[in-house]
Design a protein around this motif. Structure first.
Motif, short mmCIF file in Angstrom:
data_model
loop_
_atom_site.label_atom_id
_atom_site.label_comp_id
_atom_site.label_asym_id
_atom_site.label_seq_id
_atom_site.Cartn_x
_atom_site.Cartn_y
_atom_site.Cartn_z
N LEU A 1 148.23 1.41 1.58
CA LEU A 1 148.58 0.43 1.39
C LEU A 1 148.37 -0.95 2.09
CD1 LEU A 1 152.15 2.29 2.25
CD2 LEU A 1 151.30 1.46 0.14
N GLY A 2 147.57 -0.57 2.90
CA GLY A 2 147.16 -2.25 3.16
C GLY A 2 145.39 -2.49 2.51
N GLU A 3 144.62 -1.97 2.28
CA GLU A 3 143.77 -1.74 0.65
C GLU A 3 144.56 -2.89 -0.56
OE1 GLU A 3 140.02 -1.18 1.62
OE2 GLU A 3 141.09 -1.27 3.25
N TYR A 4 145.44 -2.53 -0.85
CA TYR A 4 145.84 -2.36 -1.54
C TYR A 4 146.17 -3.86 -1.54
CZ TYR A 4 146.62 2.14 -4.34
OH TYR A 4 146.55 3.52 -5.30
N ARG B 1 136.68 -6.81 1.09
CA ARG B 1 137.27 -5.91 1.16
C ARG B 1 138.29 -6.15 2.17
NH1 ARG B 1 133.21 -0.62 1.72
NH2 ARG B 1 132.47 -2.05 -0.34
N PRO B 2 139.53 -5.98 2.44
CA PRO B 2 139.82 -6.30 3.30
C PRO B 2 139.60 -5.42 4.82
CG PRO B 2 141.39 -5.00 1.48
CD PRO B 2 140.13 -5.06 0.99
N SER C 1 128.19 18.65 -2.41
CA SER C 1 127.49 17.60 -1.96
C SER C 1 128.26 16.38 -1.86
CB SER C 1 125.96 17.49 -3.15
OG SER C 1 125.35 18.60 -2.69
N PHE C 2 127.99 15.64 -0.65
CA PHE C 2 129.01 14.28 -0.81
C PHE C 2 128.53 12.83 -0.82
CE2 PHE C 2 130.16 17.56 1.81
CZ PHE C 2 131.12 17.69 1.93
N PHE C 3 129.08 11.80 -1.17
CA PHE C 3 128.91 10.97 -1.79
C PHE C 3 129.81 9.51 -0.93
CE2 PHE C 3 130.47 12.21 -5.30
CZ PHE C 3 131.71 11.51 -5.70
N ASP C 4 129.66 8.62 -1.49
CA ASP C 4 130.48 7.33 -1.49
C ASP C 4 130.98 7.44 0.45
OD1 ASP C 4 131.70 4.90 -1.95
OD2 ASP C 4 133.40 5.98 -2.37
N PHE C 5 129.95 6.86 1.03
CA PHE C 5 130.10 6.98 2.59
C PHE C 5 130.51 5.29 2.68
CE2 PHE C 5 128.05 10.99 2.34
CZ PHE C 5 128.43 11.87 3.80
N ASP C 6 131.01 4.55 1.97
CA ASP C 6 130.72 3.52 2.95
C ASP C 6 132.14 3.01 3.22
OD1 ASP C 6 132.90 3.72 0.26
OD2 ASP C 6 132.73 1.72 0.48
N ASP C 7 132.87 3.97 3.78
CA ASP C 7 133.54 4.29 4.70
C ASP C 7 133.85 4.95 5.92
OD1 ASP C 7 136.28 2.37 3.39
OD2 ASP C 7 136.30 4.36 1.99
N ALA C 8 132.69 5.06 5.55
CA ALA C 8 131.82 6.22 7.50
C ALA C 8 132.21 5.35 8.51
CB ALA C 8 131.06 6.29 7.16
N GLY C 9 132.24 6.14 8.98
CA GLY C 9 131.57 5.72 10.46
C GLY C 9 132.93 6.38 11.66
N PHE D 1 137.60 0.16 -5.99
CA PHE D 1 137.46 -0.67 -4.78
C PHE D 1 136.24 -1.20 -5.06
CE2 PHE D 1 140.62 1.70 -1.82
CZ PHE D 1 141.32 1.29 -2.75
N ASN D 2 135.28 -0.27 -5.28
CA ASN D 2 134.20 -1.12 -6.22
C ASN D 2 133.86 -0.74 -7.49
OD1 ASN D 2 132.85 -1.06 -2.82
ND2 ASN D 2 132.89 1.10 -2.90
N GLN D 3 132.26 -1.19 -7.61
CA GLN D 3 131.81 -1.24 -9.30
C GLN D 3 130.97 -0.47 -9.02
OE1 GLN D 3 131.84 -5.12 -10.19
NE2 GLN D 3 133.65 -5.58 -10.19
N VAL D 4 130.90 0.65 -9.26
CA VAL D 4 129.92 2.02 -9.62
C VAL D 4 129.09 1.65 -11.14
CG1 VAL D 4 129.06 4.48 -8.95
CG2 VAL D 4 131.12 2.81 -8.09
N TYR D 5 127.89 1.77 -11.00
CA TYR D 5 127.60 2.47 -12.57
C TYR D 5 126.29 3.24 -12.51
CZ TYR D 5 128.30 -2.40 -12.73
OH TYR D 5 129.78 -3.76 -12.99
N GLY D 6 126.18 3.77 -13.49
CA GLY D 6 125.29 4.85 -13.85
C GLY D 6 123.44 4.40 -14.32
N LEU D 7 122.37 4.65 -13.92
CA LEU D 7 121.48 4.33 -14.48
C LEU D 7 120.51 5.44 -14.91
CD1 LEU D 7 122.19 2.08 -12.13
CD2 LEU D 7 121.08 1.27 -13.46
#
Length: 337
Positions: A296-299, A60-61, A223-231, A38-44
């Protein structure tokens, strides 16, 4: 001739160059693409040995990325000792830097690197995940959003995804009618439920957006990450995302003993930290179907990027059969202390 671009994927070297200029952490010596989804994730990795994770948000839809809200929520949780991958500010103090690509500008955020492994089948790790999610919800109770955010209500979770799904080029008229009627029944079913608890949701708490490690005083810590759907949204939905992830996604699929044990240990661990009203637990099966509609909507919204055959008609028929069977789905409550 100029061509329109749906979504491009920058190389690790290109992202490393952007980060070197936008952030005051020194020279980037390594940058690799970790995941393109859904996103592009990079390790640096920087010259001083510091490791971070960069996320290039995709179109994103569900709407524009809510980067300000996400960063504020992460800061709030960190201040209350919830282990999260905090947002790292740019050298200008902003929460993201905008990257210009052929399809337009997209925000790039930097986050702390977390060690550990994703929640798997080991019950102590499942318990750590449930315990951690409960503590996250507790810590976020007094979070006041001043930034634009997603609201995880039925319009966001069900109605909007259904509208996108119905536009899929592989959708037949028969399936369009069937999905519409199924979505309407599900909406009415949840709308008739009284007293459902509201929390600040992670939004995608399926056990793969956290790492589990050994901690002090407890066997395992999540430990938590990836909160871009939070609300803000339904507790029942937040819990249902994990139930959805453990349940077989086949028409005749049923929870086996191992999957049921994971679900029960997850719920028991959550309850030791935070109560779950009976109404919310009873609503979990319905919200499993909501979660599937959302996906399914995201797809469907990504067909311009992934192609129409990411959702062939045969696949859509199977998803309708699956969701129809889930209308009568029940999940045993945890009988663990």
């Amino acid at each position: 001739m100029s061509l329109a671009i749906a979504q491009s994927t920058p190389t690790g070297a290109a992202i490393g160059g952007v980060v070197s200029k936008a952030y005051a952490f020194g020279e980037v010596v390594e940058c690799e693409l970790l995941r393109r989804s859904f996103n592009q994730v990079y390790g640096l990795k920087f010259a001083d040995g510091r490791r971070v994770v960069a996320r290039l948000s995709a179109e994103r839809p569900r709407g524009a990325p809510k980067v300000e809200y996400e960063a504020a929520l992460l800061g709030h949780l960190r201040a209350r000792n919830v282990p999260v991958a905090n947002c790292l500010p740019t050298r200008d103090g902003t929460v993201a830097t905008m990257v210009t690509l052929p399809e337009g500008e997209r925000p790039l955020m930097l986050f702390e690197h977390l060690d550990g492994e994703m929640t798997g089948e080991a019950l102590p790790d499942v318990e750590a995940f449930g315990r951690g999610l409960a503590r996250l919800h507790d810590a976020a109770q007094d979070f006041v959003a001043t930034e634009s955010h997603y609201t995880l209500d039925l319009n966001y979770l069900l109605e909007s995804p259904l509208r996108l799904l119905l536009t899929a080029p592989t959708m037949t008229e028969e399936l369009r009618t069937q999905f519409t009627e199924l979505g309407s029944r599900l909406h009415q079913r949840i709308s008739s439920m009284d007293g459902l608890t509201q929390v600040v949701c992670h939004g995608d708490s399926h056990g793969q957006n956290n790492f589990v490690t050994s901690g002090q005083g407890e066997d395992r810590v999540a430990s938590f990450f990836d909160f871009d759907d939070a609300g803000p949204g339904y507790l029942a939905f937040e819990l249902a995302v994990y139930a959805w992830s453990t349940h077989p996604h086949s028409v005749s699929g049923k929870l086996d003993e191992k999957a049921l044990a994971r679900w029960q240990h997850f719920i028991a661990a959550y309850r030791k930290e935070r109560p779950i009203p009976a109404a919310d637990l009873q609503a979990v099966p319905a919200f499993m179907a909501v979660r599937h509609f959302w996906l399914l909507g995201e797809y469907a919204g990504r067909i311009p990027i992934w192609g129409s055959q990411a959702m062939p008609t045969a696949y859509l028929r199977k998803q309708f059969e699956l969701l129809t069977n889930w209308e009568t789905l029940t999940i045993p409550e945890s009988n663990l202390p």
